[in-house]
Design a protein around this motif. Structure first.
Motif, PDB file in Angstrom:
ATOM      1  N   VAL A 158       0.834  -1.203   0.000  1.00  0.00           N
ATOM      2  CA  VAL A 158       0.000   0.000   0.000  1.00  0.00           C
ATOM      3  C   VAL A 158       0.870   1.255   0.000  1.00  0.00           C
ATOM      4  O   VAL A 158       0.615   2.207  -0.756  1.00  0.00           O
ATOM      5  CB  VAL A 158      -0.951  -0.001   1.221  1.00  0.00           C
ATOM      6  N   LEU A 159       1.896   1.252   0.821  1.00  0.00           N
ATOM      7  CA  LEU A 159       2.779   2.416   0.895  1.00  0.00           C
ATOM      8  C   LEU A 159       3.580   2.594  -0.393  1.00  0.00           C
ATOM      9  O   LEU A 159       3.834   3.723  -0.810  1.00  0.00           O
ATOM     10  CB  LEU A 159       3.707   2.282   2.105  1.00  0.00           C
ATOM     11  N   LEU A 197      11.919   6.426  -2.068  1.00  0.00           N
ATOM     12  CA  LEU A 197      11.083   7.166  -1.114  1.00  0.00           C
ATOM     13  C   LEU A 197      10.657   6.262   0.039  1.00  0.00           C
ATOM     14  O   LEU A 197      10.786   6.619   1.209  1.00  0.00           O
ATOM     15  CB  LEU A 197       9.826   7.694  -1.801  1.00  0.00           C
ATOM     16  N   LEU A 198      10.129   5.084  -0.315  1.00  0.00           N
ATOM     17  CA  LEU A 198       9.628   4.172   0.713  1.00  0.00           C
ATOM     18  C   LEU A 198      10.759   3.654   1.592  1.00  0.00           C
ATOM     19  O   LEU A 198      10.622   3.603   2.820  1.00  0.00           O
ATOM     20  CB  LEU A 198       8.857   3.004   0.076  1.00  0.00           C
ATOM     21  N   ALA A 243      11.524   5.364  10.067  1.00  0.00           N
ATOM     22  CA  ALA A 243      10.583   4.746  11.004  1.00  0.00           C
ATOM     23  C   ALA A 243      11.292   3.722  11.883  1.00  0.00           C
ATOM     24  O   ALA A 243      11.016   3.641  13.088  1.00  0.00           O
ATOM     25  CB  ALA A 243       9.436   4.087  10.247  1.00  0.00           C
ATOM     26  N   ALA A 244      12.193   2.947  11.321  1.00  0.00           N
ATOM     27  CA  ALA A 244      12.908   1.928  12.099  1.00  0.00           C
ATOM     28  C   ALA A 244      13.709   2.571  13.230  1.00  0.00           C
ATOM     29  O   ALA A 244      13.752   2.042  14.347  1.00  0.00           O
ATOM     30  CB  ALA A 244      13.826   1.117  11.185  1.00  0.00           C
ATOM     31  N   GLY A 245      14.315   3.711  12.967  1.00  0.00           N
ATOM     32  CA  GLY A 245      15.102   4.388  13.988  1.00  0.00           C
ATOM     33  C   GLY A 245      14.289   4.939  15.146  1.00  0.00           C
ATOM     34  O   GLY A 245      14.808   5.155  16.229  1.00  0.00           O
ATOM     35  N   ARG A 246      13.006   5.162  14.901  1.00  0.00           N
ATOM     36  CA  ARG A 246      12.134   5.738  15.938  1.00  0.00           C
ATOM     37  C   ARG A 246      11.000   4.779  16.316  1.00  0.00           C
ATOM     38  O   ARG A 246      10.016   5.190  16.918  1.00  0.00           O
ATOM     39  CB  ARG A 246      11.537   7.049  15.417  1.00  0.00           C
ATOM     40  N   ARG A 271       3.642   7.637   6.115  1.00  0.00           N
ATOM     41  CA  ARG A 271       3.012   8.471   5.080  1.00  0.00           C
ATOM     42  C   ARG A 271       3.497   9.916   5.181  1.00  0.00           C
ATOM     43  O   ARG A 271       3.790  10.559   4.185  1.00  0.00           O
ATOM     44  CB  ARG A 271       1.489   8.423   5.199  1.00  0.00           C
ATOM     45  N   GLN A 272       3.582  10.414   6.396  1.00  0.00           N
ATOM     46  CA  GLN A 272       4.056  11.782   6.609  1.00  0.00           C
ATOM     47  C   GLN A 272       5.484  11.944   6.094  1.00  0.00           C
ATOM     48  O   GLN A 272       5.813  12.936   5.445  1.00  0.00           O
ATOM     49  CB  GLN A 272       3.983  12.124   8.104  1.00  0.00           C
TER      50      GLN A 272
END
Length: 178
Positions: free
Chosen positions: A19-20, A38-39, A46-49, A61-62
């Protein structure tokens, strides 16, 4: 990252990547390499946080939106290609649905990155003008005028899209992008 968080992240990536990636493809104008980049960058952030993120999909998405904004704000915005005229015809059967998807994809690629991003956020992501303005750091008037010009350009480049929705506005861009 602890093992439980790593498992949670892997599950998220496996479950939501398709989907992403479709969203990233729309944002990048169908450039598969750019969409994958991009993804991948968004997932790395995201993995880092991961342990601090409350809504992972919203966060990714943001990040995708913001990365795309950064691309069209660059002085030299990357590769924009003109393509041949879109094929004619649209209809109700599966072949025509595929053809329509190709026509929309080609037409979107011919828009500027900024126009394409605004249309994807407004119609694919179904965000309100105020939300798009906030995400992109511009005024609601800029969103309205850019969206209006982009839809006009789409209509001029691919008049067969007028059968897509009454009034010529792509109300279900999410169905075409899937």
């Amino acid at each position: 990252m602890d093992p439980a968080s790593e498992d949670s992240f892997r599950e998220f990536v496996e479950g939501r990547s398709a989907v992403l990636l479709r969203l990233a493809l729309l944002l990048s104008g169908g450039d598969t390499g750019a969409a994958e980049d991009l993804l991948q960058n968004a997932l790395i952030k995201a993995a880092g946080r991961w342990q601090r993120i409350e809504e992972p999909e919203a966060y990714v998405r943001q990040v995708l939106y913001r990365q795309q904004i950064g691309r069209w704000r660059l002085k030299w915005p990357g590769r924009e290609q003109s393509v041949a005229e879109p094929p004619e015809g649209s209809g109700g059967d599966l072949a025509n649905a595929v053809e329509l998807r190709l026509v929309v994809g080609r037409a979107l690629r011919r828009l500027t990155t900024r126009q394409r991003t605004m249309l994807v956020l407004r119609y694919y992501e179904d965000l309100a003008e105020a939300d798009v303005a906030e995400l992109l750091g511009c005024s609601v008037g800029t969103v309205r005028s850019t969206t209006h010009r982009a839809l006009g350009k789409l209509r001029a480049m691919a008049p067969e899209l007028s059968v897509f929705a009454p009034g010529g506005s792509p109300k279900n861009l999410s169905e075409v992008g899937q």
